[in-house]
Design a protein around this motif. Structure first.
Motif, PDB file in Angstrom:
ATOM      1  N   MET A  39      -6.856   8.598  10.668  1.00 24.00           N
ATOM      2  CA  MET A  39      -7.026   7.156  10.508  1.00 24.00           C
ATOM      3  C   MET A  39      -5.798   6.455  11.096  1.00 24.00           C
ATOM      4  N   PRO A  40      -5.940   5.186  11.488  1.00 24.03           N
ATOM      5  CA  PRO A  40      -4.869   4.478  12.199  1.00 24.03           C
ATOM      6  C   PRO A  40      -3.530   4.391  11.461  1.00 24.03           C
ATOM      7  N   LEU A  41      -3.527   4.260  10.145  1.00 27.00           N
ATOM      8  CA  LEU A  41      -2.266   4.074   9.430  1.00 27.00           C
ATOM      9  C   LEU A  41      -1.697   5.372   8.854  1.00 27.00           C
ATOM     10  N   GLY A  42      -2.184   6.525   9.323  1.00 23.29           N
ATOM     11  CA  GLY A  42      -1.570   7.794   8.978  1.00 23.29           C
ATOM     12  C   GLY A  42      -2.146   8.548   7.796  1.00 23.29           C
ATOM     13  N   GLY A  88       3.677  23.184   3.755  1.00 28.07           N
ATOM     14  CA  GLY A  88       5.106  22.943   3.619  1.00 28.07           C
ATOM     15  C   GLY A  88       5.398  21.844   2.610  1.00 28.07           C
ATOM     16  N   ILE A  89       6.544  21.945   2.011  1.00 27.51           N
ATOM     17  CA  ILE A  89       6.940  21.008   0.964  1.00 27.51           C
ATOM     18  C   ILE A  89       7.073  19.583   1.504  1.00 27.51           C
ATOM     19  N   ASP A  90       7.340  19.442   2.789  1.00 26.00           N
ATOM     20  CA  ASP A  90       7.481  18.111   3.381  1.00 26.00           C
ATOM     21  C   ASP A  90       6.207  17.282   3.256  1.00 26.00           C
ATOM     22  N   LYS A  91       5.063  17.937   3.169  1.00 21.62           N
ATOM     23  CA  LYS A  91       3.790  17.204   3.030  1.00 21.62           C
ATOM     24  C   LYS A  91       3.693  16.483   1.691  1.00 21.62           C
ATOM     25  N   PHE A  92       4.441  16.952   0.699  1.00 17.97           N
ATOM     26  CA  PHE A  92       4.385  16.371  -0.634  1.00 17.97           C
ATOM     27  C   PHE A  92       5.311  15.174  -0.794  1.00 17.97           C
ATOM     28  N   VAL A  93       6.203  14.994   0.153  1.00 17.13           N
ATOM     29  CA  VAL A  93       7.104  13.838   0.111  1.00 17.13           C
ATOM     30  C   VAL A  93       6.852  12.909   1.295  1.00 17.13           C
ATOM     31  N   GLY A  94       5.740  13.129   1.989  1.00 16.97           N
ATOM     32  CA  GLY A  94       5.337  12.280   3.102  1.00 16.97           C
ATOM     33  C   GLY A  94       4.405  11.185   2.615  1.00 16.97           C
ATOM     34  N   PRO A  95       3.859  10.405   3.536  1.00 14.66           N
ATOM     35  CA  PRO A  95       3.009   9.275   3.166  1.00 14.66           C
ATOM     36  C   PRO A  95       1.750   9.659   2.380  1.00 14.66           C
ATOM     37  N   TYR A 136      -5.876   7.336  -6.219  1.00 14.19           N
ATOM     38  CA  TYR A 136      -5.475   6.203  -5.373  1.00 14.19           C
ATOM     39  C   TYR A 136      -4.145   5.605  -5.826  1.00 14.19           C
ATOM     40  N   ILE A 137      -3.960   5.444  -7.116  1.00 14.76           N
ATOM     41  CA  ILE A 137      -2.728   4.821  -7.619  1.00 14.76           C
ATOM     42  C   ILE A 137      -1.503   5.657  -7.245  1.00 14.76           C
ATOM     43  N   VAL A 138      -1.556   6.950  -7.520  1.00 17.67           N
ATOM     44  CA  VAL A 138      -0.422   7.815  -7.199  1.00 17.67           C
ATOM     45  C   VAL A 138      -0.220   7.861  -5.684  1.00 17.67           C
ATOM     46  N   GLY A 139      -1.313   7.920  -4.936  1.00 16.72           N
ATOM     47  CA  GLY A 139      -1.206   7.923  -3.478  1.00 16.72           C
ATOM     48  C   GLY A 139      -0.575   6.654  -2.932  1.00 16.72           C
ATOM     49  N   VAL A 140      -0.989   5.515  -3.457  1.00 21.64           N
ATOM     50  CA  VAL A 140      -0.437   4.226  -3.001  1.00 21.64           C
ATOM     51  C   VAL A 140       1.041   4.116  -3.365  1.00 21.64           C
ATOM     52  N   ILE A 141       1.397   4.542  -4.563  1.00 24.13           N
ATOM     53  CA  ILE A 141       2.806   4.443  -4.984  1.00 24.13           C
ATOM     54  C   ILE A 141       3.701   5.232  -4.047  1.00 24.13           C
ATOM     55  N   LEU A 142       3.340   6.476  -3.765  1.00 25.56           N
ATOM     56  CA  LEU A 142       4.196   7.274  -2.885  1.00 25.56           C
ATOM     57  C   LEU A 142       4.164   6.748  -1.454  1.00 25.56           C
ATOM     58  N   PHE A 143       3.028   6.250  -1.001  1.00 22.04           N
ATOM     59  CA  PHE A 143       2.944   5.667   0.335  1.00 22.04           C
ATOM     60  C   PHE A 143       3.901   4.487   0.448  1.00 22.04           C
ATOM     61  N   VAL A 144       3.931   3.612  -0.562  1.00 18.57           N
ATOM     62  CA  VAL A 144       4.824   2.449  -0.565  1.00 18.57           C
ATOM     63  C   VAL A 144       6.277   2.903  -0.482  1.00 18.57           C
ATOM     64  N   ILE A 145       6.622   3.921  -1.261  1.00 17.22           N
ATOM     65  CA  ILE A 145       8.009   4.400  -1.288  1.00 17.22           C
ATOM     66  C   ILE A 145       8.395   5.049   0.035  1.00 17.22           C
ATOM     67  N   VAL A 146       7.573   5.958   0.523  1.00 13.93           N
ATOM     68  CA  VAL A 146       7.911   6.729   1.719  1.00 13.93           C
ATOM     69  C   VAL A 146       7.826   5.885   2.988  1.00 13.93           C
ATOM     70  N   ALA A 147       6.791   5.074   3.088  1.00 10.94           N
ATOM     71  CA  ALA A 147       6.588   4.282   4.303  1.00 10.94           C
ATOM     72  C   ALA A 147       7.326   2.943   4.254  1.00 10.94           C
ATOM     73  N   HIS A 148       8.054   2.691   3.168  1.00  5.35           N
ATOM     74  CA  HIS A 148       8.742   1.406   2.991  1.00  5.35           C
ATOM     75  C   HIS A 148       7.768   0.264   3.266  1.00  5.35           C
ATOM     76  N   SER A 149       6.653   0.358   2.603  1.00  6.31           N
ATOM     77  CA  SER A 149       5.537  -0.536   2.833  1.00  6.31           C
ATOM     78  C   SER A 149       5.364  -1.484   1.654  1.00  6.31           C
ATOM     79  N   THR A 150       4.554  -2.491   1.857  1.00  5.91           N
ATOM     80  CA  THR A 150       4.163  -3.348   0.743  1.00  5.91           C
ATOM     81  C   THR A 150       2.932  -2.738   0.084  1.00  5.91           C
ATOM     82  N   VAL A 151       2.652  -3.151  -1.121  1.00  8.52           N
ATOM     83  CA  VAL A 151       1.477  -2.662  -1.825  1.00  8.52           C
ATOM     84  C   VAL A 151       0.213  -3.071  -1.059  1.00  8.52           C
TER      85      VAL A 151
END
Length: 189
Positions: A39-42, A88-95, A136-151
């Protein structure tokens, strides 16, 4: 066999059958993860949530949570079982890490719903919705943190495009899962 060994065998929390089903569904999740559409946003669209829901419906709360945990452990140590044959463990701290991390909780909640579907009217559909929302909630929270994104951006990238397919996957997984569950000896239909 000594009495102590016999007692330990009898008090085991998991039977051989439980371990086999757990491993089988960890493998199902791994296979379904490979059906992935970028998907376009990763955040790719995968069949992992279908497999998690299917495992929960067939196995119930504890075994499905264990199956998803086994799947995640395999992925964390580098076995290429995650989407696009990655690991790999990096997938768990990615978007997309939040989605992965929430799988055992999602499976447990949906499994509780299937286990209590006859006792409480509406428990099963409610559990499917709650389990999906938690994902979705846990996914969005980590996405916001890792991608320095807005909610708002995170919801646009991680939730909105997936709602139609999430509904279809949940309905199919529940229908197929209940059908399989009826056919497995030892599981309550």
């Amino acid at each position: 066999m000594s009495q102590a060994a016999a007692k330990n065998t009898q008090s085991s929390k998991f039977s051989v059958r439980d371990i086999c089903y757990t491993g089988l569904f960890a493998a199902v999740i791994a296979v379904m993860a490979q059906i992935s559409i970028p998907m376009p946003l990763g955040v790719p669209m995968t069949m992992q949530t279908f497999a998690i829901t299917l495992a929960a419906v067939v196995l119930g709360s504890k075994l499905s949570a264990m199956a998803s945990l086994v799947y995640l452990i395999l992925g964390a140590v580098g076995v290429p079982v995650l989407a696009s044959f990655s690991g790999g463990i990096d997938k768990f701290v990615g978007p997309t890490g939040g989605f992965l991390i929430s799988f055992p909780l999602m499976a447990y909640l949906i499994g509780l719903g299937v286990e209590h579907r006859n006792a409480f009217k509406g428990a099963f559909p409610l559990a499917v919705v709650v389990g999906t929302v938690v994902n979705y909630i846990v996914g969005v929270i980590l996405f916001v943190i890792v991608a320095h994104s807005t909610v708002a951006v995170a919801i646009s990238a991680c939730v909105l495009p997936f709602i139609p397919t999430a509904i279809i996957k949940a309905v199919l997984a529940c229908a197929i899962g209940l059908n399989i569950r009826k056919r497995i000896p030892g599981l309550k239909a």
